[in-house]
Scaffold this active site. Sequence first.
Site, PDB file in Angstrom:
ATOM      1  CG  ASP A 125      37.870  35.753  27.799  1.00 38.30           C
ATOM      2  OD1 ASP A 125      37.871  34.536  27.966  1.00 38.30           O
ATOM      3  OD2 ASP A 125      36.856  36.467  27.974  1.00 38.30           O
ATOM      4  CD  GLU A 162      33.390  31.206  29.032  1.00 38.39           C
ATOM      5  OE1 GLU A 162      33.319  31.513  30.230  1.00 38.39           O
ATOM      6  OE2 GLU A 162      33.514  32.062  28.137  1.00 38.39           O
TER       7      GLU A 162
HETATM    8 CO    CO Z   1      35.102  35.951  28.042  1.00 44.77          CO
HETATM    9 ZN    ZN Z   2      36.861  33.468  29.151  1.00 46.72          ZN
END
Ligand code: CO
Ligand code: ZN
Length: 325
Positions: free
Chosen positions: A163, A193
């Site tokens: 991720d 993010e």
């Molecule tokens: Co994440």
């Molecule tokens: Zn992510």
Amino acid sequence: MFELIKKLSNAFGVSGNEEEIREVIKNEIEKKVDYVEVDALGNLIAVKKGKGKKIMVAAHMDEIGIMATFIDEKGFIRFSSIGWVSEFYALGQRVRFQNGTVGAVFYEEKVEDMKNIKLSKLYIDIGAKNREEAEKKVRVGDTAAFMGEALKEGDKIISKALDDRSGCAVVIKTIQDLPKTDNEIYFVFTVQEELGLRGAKTAAYQIKPDLAIAVDVTLTGDTPESKPMEVKLGGGPAIKIKDRSVICHPKIKKLLEDNAKKLNIPYQFEILEAGGSDPGAIHLTAGGIPSGAISIPCRYTHSPVEMVDMGDLENAVKLLRESII
Ligand code: CO
Ligand code: ZN
């Protein structure tokens, strides 16, 4: 694909400190696009010029981690989280600071019941004799990433930072093998993010694309006693319908589903009950931008043993390529 993911996931890039991962990605794509720029917040934007549709493709290059907040007299470091960090996942792990300093994450011995474990009861031990020695290596405000080198087991990859380095890999592969198209495509590797979709917000405002597609990971519902969820590891790339930050535009959902059918690749629908993603920021920017996402099924997200499937990644590349040309 595995070698690329290994290179990307090993690179340092805790939210707000994306310098190292940005250089790694830039080297992979620079020669394949018309130009590359870095905006004020640090987003890496690679542009393929054209007279057709203006498309933004986004994958976040930051990863979760920790920030040193206090160093005690004995040289033990207290920390807070950058992005969502579980105390259970953090316990017993190794972290690496940007300058290479490595530390062990452990907990105060008086914690007797694991239910009482909180990040505030954990500390980082870098083996320093005292505060003075520790400060030569780590200063308050420095960030560190969890360690967990990418390994391949069968057709699965286990690593930290999948991720969203796996999403970055999908976008890089798409850039490296992009067929001829009239469309003007902005490939954006976004920052921060994990702190609230911050980089995507400013990048989308600047670009004002006609549509946007993000590539990120999503949770799965296929592990012992997991919450019911449609997405399975190895079930194909997921087409995002919603998460807590966005309801994807029907036009983008249809575009992705039509292309998956045309390519005859497996796909699934993603409804993520927790968490947001870059489209959440993008779709609310600059008067509104039709946005959607291709999500890579990922087990144990935000732990150092995240797991993705190679087939899902390959099919995500095919689906993204077909959807932007
Ligand atoms: Co994440
Ligand atoms: Zn992510």
